[in-house]
Write a protein that holds these residues in place. Structure first.
Motif: not given
Ligand code: ADP
Ligand code: ADP
Length: 225
Positions: A44-52, A76-84, A157-159, A186-190
Motif C-alpha cells: 500500500g505504499k503507492s496508495t499512501l503516497l497518492e493519498i498524500l 505545492e506537492r510535486g510527484v515523481v514516479f518511477q517512469d518520468p 517520490m514513488d520508487e 519535505t521529501v516523502v520517498f517510497v
C-alpha cells in the motif's frame, strides 16, 4: 509549513472482492524532513503516497497539509514516479519548463527555471537534447528537475530509482540528498529497498504487508556521513 497530519486513514479498493489496502493509518510528517516509506510490494505504499498527493481519496480518515484539510492535488506537492514520462518531442529544457509554461510564466523565467534545476540535477549541457538522448538515470534526473521547477514545498517520490541500474541508483541517491539539503524541501520517498530507505530517510515508516498498517516508525541517526 509543508508537513502532513494523516489521521485514521483507511483505503478500501472496490471490485468483486473489496480489499482493505490501508488500515487506520496515523502519521505525522514534519516540515522539511526526509521520510522513507518502506514495505514489500503490494503493501500500500503507492496508495499512501497518492493519498498524500491528493490523487486518491481515503475511504475514511483525513489528511491535513500545512494546517488545511487536503482536497486534491496541488502545485505545492510535486510527484515523481518511477517512469518520468518525458515528452519525446520536447527538448529536455522544454520538458522541465512545462509546468511553468502551463501556468503562463514569462518565457525568460521559464528558461531560467529550467536552467537552474537542470544544473542542480547535473544535466547542464543537456538542455537542447531530446529524451531519447538520455540514459535511464538521466531521464530520472530530468523528471526531478521538472518537479522542482514548479517550486513545490514537498516532493512525493514513488520508487523513483526503481528502474535504474544499481551503481547509477547509488549516485542518484547521493545527489537527491545533496538537493534535499540545498533546497530544504519535505521529501516523502517510497521504496521496497531497505538500504535505500535507511540511507535516505531521517525516519523510516515500515508498512506491513497484510493488512497495510504502520508496523513501526524508526529513526535513522541524524548524523550524516
Ligand atoms: P505498493 O505500492 O506497496 O506496491 P499499492 O498501493 O500499489 O502497493 O497496492 C496495494 C494493494 O492495493 C495491492 O494489492 C493492489 O493490487 C491494490 N490496488 C492498488 N491500486 C488499486 C486500484 N486502483 N484498484 C484496485 N486495487 C488497487
Ligand atoms: P546517470 O548516473 O545520470 O544515469 P550515466 O551513468 O547514465 O549517468 O552517465 C554518466 C555520464 O555520461 C553522464 O553524466 C553524461 O555526461 C554521460 N552520458 C551518458 N549518456 C549520454 C548520452 N546519451 N549522450 C551524451 N553523454 C552521455
Amino acid at each position: 509549513m509543508a508537513g502532513f497530519e494523516v489521521r485514521g486513514v483507511s483505503k478500501v479498493y472496490g471490485g468483486a472482492t473489496p480489499t482493505e489496502t490501508l488500515s487506520n493509518i496515523d502519521l505525522t510528517i514534519e516540515d522539511g524532513e526526509f521520510l522513507s516509506i518502506l514495505g514489500p510490494s503490494g503493501c500500500g505504499k503507492s496508495t499512501l503516497l497518492e493519498i498524500l498527493a491528493g490523487l486518491q481519496l481515503p475511504t475514511s480518515g483525513e489528511v491535513w497539509f500545512g494546517g488545511a484539510k487536503l482536497k486534491g492535488p496541488g502545485i505545492e506537492r510535486g510527484v515523481v514516479f518511477q517512469d518520468p514520462s518525458l515528452y519525446p518531442w520536447r527538448s529536455v529544457a522544454k520538458n522541465v519548463q512545462l509546468g511553468l509554461e502551463m501556468r503562463g510564466v514569462a518565457k525568460s523565467e521559464q528558461r531560467e527555471g529550467a536552467q537552474r534545476y537542470l544544473d542542480l540535477v547535473g544535466l547542464k549541457g543537456f538542455e537542447n537534447k531530446y529524451p531519447h538522448h538520455l540514459s535511464g538515470g538521466m531521464k530520472q534526473r530530468a523528471g526531478l528537475a521538472r518537479a522542482l521547477a514548479n517550486g513545490p514545498e514537498v516532493l512525493l517520490m514513488d520508487e523513483p530509482f526503481g528502474a535504474v541500474d544499481y551503481l547509477t541508483r547509488l549516485q542518484l541517491q547521493d545527489d537527491l540528498l545533496r538537493i534535499w539539503e540545498a533546497e530544504k524541501k519535505t521529501v516523502v520517498f517510497v521504496t521496497h529497498d531497505v538500504s535505500e530507505a535507511v540511507f535516505l530517510g531521517d525516519r523510516v515508516v515500515l508498512l506491513s504487508p497484510r493488512p497495510g498498517r504502520i508496523n513501526r516508525i524508526f529513526q535513522v541517526p541524524k548524523e550524516r556521513p
